[in-house]
Design a protein around this motif. Sequence first.
Motif, PDB file in Angstrom:
ATOM      1  N   ASP A 113     -51.664  21.718  31.447  1.00 55.84           N
ATOM      2  CA  ASP A 113     -51.871  22.756  30.435  1.00 55.84           C
ATOM      3  C   ASP A 113     -52.102  22.177  29.047  1.00 55.84           C
ATOM      4  O   ASP A 113     -52.373  22.919  28.108  1.00 55.84           O
ATOM      5  N   GLY A 114     -51.953  20.890  28.887  1.00 53.80           N
ATOM      6  CA  GLY A 114     -52.147  20.264  27.586  1.00 53.80           C
ATOM      7  C   GLY A 114     -51.030  20.572  26.608  1.00 53.80           C
ATOM      8  O   GLY A 114     -51.251  20.629  25.403  1.00 53.80           O
ATOM      9  N   ILE A 115     -49.804  20.749  27.094  1.00 53.09           N
ATOM     10  CA  ILE A 115     -48.668  21.073  26.235  1.00 53.09           C
ATOM     11  C   ILE A 115     -48.001  19.782  25.769  1.00 53.09           C
ATOM     12  O   ILE A 115     -47.627  18.936  26.579  1.00 53.09           O
ATOM     13  N   VAL A 116     -47.879  19.639  24.455  1.00 51.47           N
ATOM     14  CA  VAL A 116     -47.202  18.493  23.849  1.00 51.47           C
ATOM     15  C   VAL A 116     -46.028  19.053  23.058  1.00 51.47           C
ATOM     16  O   VAL A 116     -46.226  19.883  22.166  1.00 51.47           O
ATOM     17  N   THR A 117     -44.805  18.636  23.381  1.00 48.41           N
ATOM     18  CA  THR A 117     -43.618  19.146  22.690  1.00 48.41           C
ATOM     19  C   THR A 117     -42.808  17.999  22.110  1.00 48.41           C
ATOM     20  O   THR A 117     -42.896  16.861  22.572  1.00 48.41           O
ATOM     21  N   GLY A 118     -42.022  18.317  21.098  1.00 51.04           N
ATOM     22  CA  GLY A 118     -41.160  17.321  20.484  1.00 51.04           C
ATOM     23  C   GLY A 118     -40.317  17.942  19.404  1.00 51.04           C
ATOM     24  O   GLY A 118     -40.248  19.169  19.263  1.00 51.04           O
ATOM     25  N   GLN A 119     -39.679  17.087  18.622  1.00 56.98           N
ATOM     26  CA  GLN A 119     -38.814  17.540  17.545  1.00 56.98           C
ATOM     27  C   GLN A 119     -39.016  16.654  16.333  1.00 56.98           C
ATOM     28  O   GLN A 119     -39.308  15.469  16.457  1.00 56.98           O
ATOM     29  N   VAL A 120     -38.818  17.249  15.148  1.00 58.91           N
ATOM     30  CA  VAL A 120     -38.900  16.527  13.884  1.00 58.91           C
ATOM     31  C   VAL A 120     -37.496  16.488  13.282  1.00 58.91           C
ATOM     32  O   VAL A 120     -36.820  17.520  13.206  1.00 58.91           O
ATOM     33  N   VAL A 121     -37.060  15.289  12.902  1.00 58.73           N
ATOM     34  CA  VAL A 121     -35.745  15.127  12.264  1.00 58.73           C
ATOM     35  C   VAL A 121     -35.907  14.315  10.983  1.00 58.73           C
ATOM     36  O   VAL A 121     -36.891  13.604  10.799  1.00 58.73           O
ATOM     37  N   ASP A 122     -34.903  14.432  10.087  1.00 59.40           N
ATOM     38  CA  ASP A 122     -34.926  13.627   8.871  1.00 59.40           C
ATOM     39  C   ASP A 122     -34.295  12.270   9.146  1.00 59.40           C
ATOM     40  O   ASP A 122     -33.916  11.967  10.284  1.00 59.40           O
ATOM     41  N   ASP A 123     -34.162  11.466   8.107  1.00 58.99           N
ATOM     42  CA  ASP A 123     -33.655  10.107   8.279  1.00 58.99           C
ATOM     43  C   ASP A 123     -32.220  10.087   8.800  1.00 58.99           C
ATOM     44  O   ASP A 123     -31.803   9.150   9.463  1.00 58.99           O
ATOM     45  N   ALA A 124     -31.450  11.167   8.534  1.00 63.11           N
ATOM     46  CA  ALA A 124     -30.066  11.256   8.999  1.00 63.11           C
ATOM     47  C   ALA A 124     -29.971  11.827  10.411  1.00 63.11           C
ATOM     48  O   ALA A 124     -28.892  11.871  10.994  1.00 63.11           O
ATOM     49  N   GLY A 125     -31.092  12.321  10.961  1.00 61.62           N
ATOM     50  CA  GLY A 125     -31.096  12.871  12.315  1.00 61.62           C
ATOM     51  C   GLY A 125     -30.976  14.376  12.374  1.00 61.62           C
ATOM     52  O   GLY A 125     -30.888  14.952  13.457  1.00 61.62           O
ATOM     53  N   ALA A 126     -30.974  15.060  11.221  1.00 57.18           N
ATOM     54  CA  ALA A 126     -30.892  16.524  11.194  1.00 57.18           C
ATOM     55  C   ALA A 126     -32.277  17.125  11.424  1.00 57.18           C
ATOM     56  O   ALA A 126     -33.288  16.593  10.940  1.00 57.18           O
ATOM     57  N   PRO A 127     -32.374  18.244  12.153  1.00 66.07           N
ATOM     58  CA  PRO A 127     -33.667  18.891  12.390  1.00 66.07           C
ATOM     59  C   PRO A 127     -34.328  19.315  11.076  1.00 66.07           C
ATOM     60  O   PRO A 127     -33.655  19.715  10.132  1.00 66.07           O
ATOM     61  N   GLN A 143     -52.451  16.426  30.276  1.00 61.49           N
ATOM     62  CA  GLN A 143     -51.132  16.319  30.898  1.00 61.49           C
ATOM     63  C   GLN A 143     -50.070  16.874  29.956  1.00 61.49           C
ATOM     64  O   GLN A 143     -50.091  16.624  28.762  1.00 61.49           O
ATOM     65  N   ASN A 144     -49.129  17.640  30.494  1.00 59.72           N
ATOM     66  CA  ASN A 144     -48.003  18.124  29.710  1.00 59.72           C
ATOM     67  C   ASN A 144     -47.067  16.960  29.429  1.00 59.72           C
ATOM     68  O   ASN A 144     -46.800  16.143  30.300  1.00 59.72           O
ATOM     69  N   VAL A 145     -46.559  16.887  28.188  1.00 63.48           N
ATOM     70  CA  VAL A 145     -45.676  15.783  27.828  1.00 63.48           C
ATOM     71  C   VAL A 145     -44.669  16.252  26.778  1.00 63.48           C
ATOM     72  O   VAL A 145     -45.000  17.047  25.903  1.00 63.48           O
ATOM     73  N   GLY A 146     -43.462  15.765  26.905  1.00 63.14           N
ATOM     74  CA  GLY A 146     -42.434  15.958  25.886  1.00 63.14           C
ATOM     75  C   GLY A 146     -42.115  14.604  25.286  1.00 63.14           C
ATOM     76  O   GLY A 146     -41.913  13.633  26.024  1.00 63.14           O
ATOM     77  N   LEU A 147     -42.070  14.525  23.970  1.00 61.83           N
ATOM     78  CA  LEU A 147     -41.783  13.238  23.326  1.00 61.83           C
ATOM     79  C   LEU A 147     -40.354  12.815  23.630  1.00 61.83           C
ATOM     80  O   LEU A 147     -39.425  13.609  23.455  1.00 61.83           O
ATOM     81  N   PRO A 148     -40.142  11.584  24.073  1.00 55.36           N
ATOM     82  CA  PRO A 148     -38.787  11.135  24.400  1.00 55.36           C
ATOM     83  C   PRO A 148     -37.902  10.946  23.165  1.00 55.36           C
ATOM     84  O   PRO A 148     -36.704  11.101  23.232  1.00 55.36           O
ATOM     85  N   GLU A 149     -38.516  10.624  22.034  1.00 61.67           N
ATOM     86  CA  GLU A 149     -37.793  10.419  20.777  1.00 61.67           C
ATOM     87  C   GLU A 149     -38.342  11.383  19.733  1.00 61.67           C
ATOM     88  O   GLU A 149     -39.539  11.658  19.700  1.00 61.67           O
TER      89      GLU A 149
END
Length: 135
Positions: free
Chosen positions: A43-57, A121-127
């Motif tokens: 489906d071409g889905i790319v997911t992940g998360q953005v955090v700051d330098d301290a690790g907060a979303p 390919q669907n993918v979720g960022l590991p980091e």
Amino acid sequence: MSDEDDITRPRWQRLLLNRFVLVPLTLALVAGGWNLYTLRHDDGIVTGQVVDDAGAPVADATVTLWTFNFTTFAETAKVMSRRDGRFSFVGNPSHNIQVSAEKPGTGRSARVPIRLYFRSQNVGLPEPLRLRQGG
């Protein structure tokens, strides 16, 4: 195995349990399994998360999807991260992509290369994408 053992086995065993049947059958099963997997995950889905330098979303960060086009990476799409820092792209057309994030006042992440096994390919960022000042 002797010739006598081969003669005493039922005919169906002699026909089916030989390398000329088992090898192509195994290859067909592996190829069929791979095709079913790609059919369910393209489906071409790319997911992940953005955090700051301290690790907060980080909410409302601009996340950019870059796709490879012959010689360089070109910006393909942009989305904003949600309140929990998560983001998703739908409809990625490529197998060689990069993602990056940026939010004024918080920082910028490095581009993260992602090499996929097949197009869309669907993918979720590991980091998570980590925003750093001056980064």
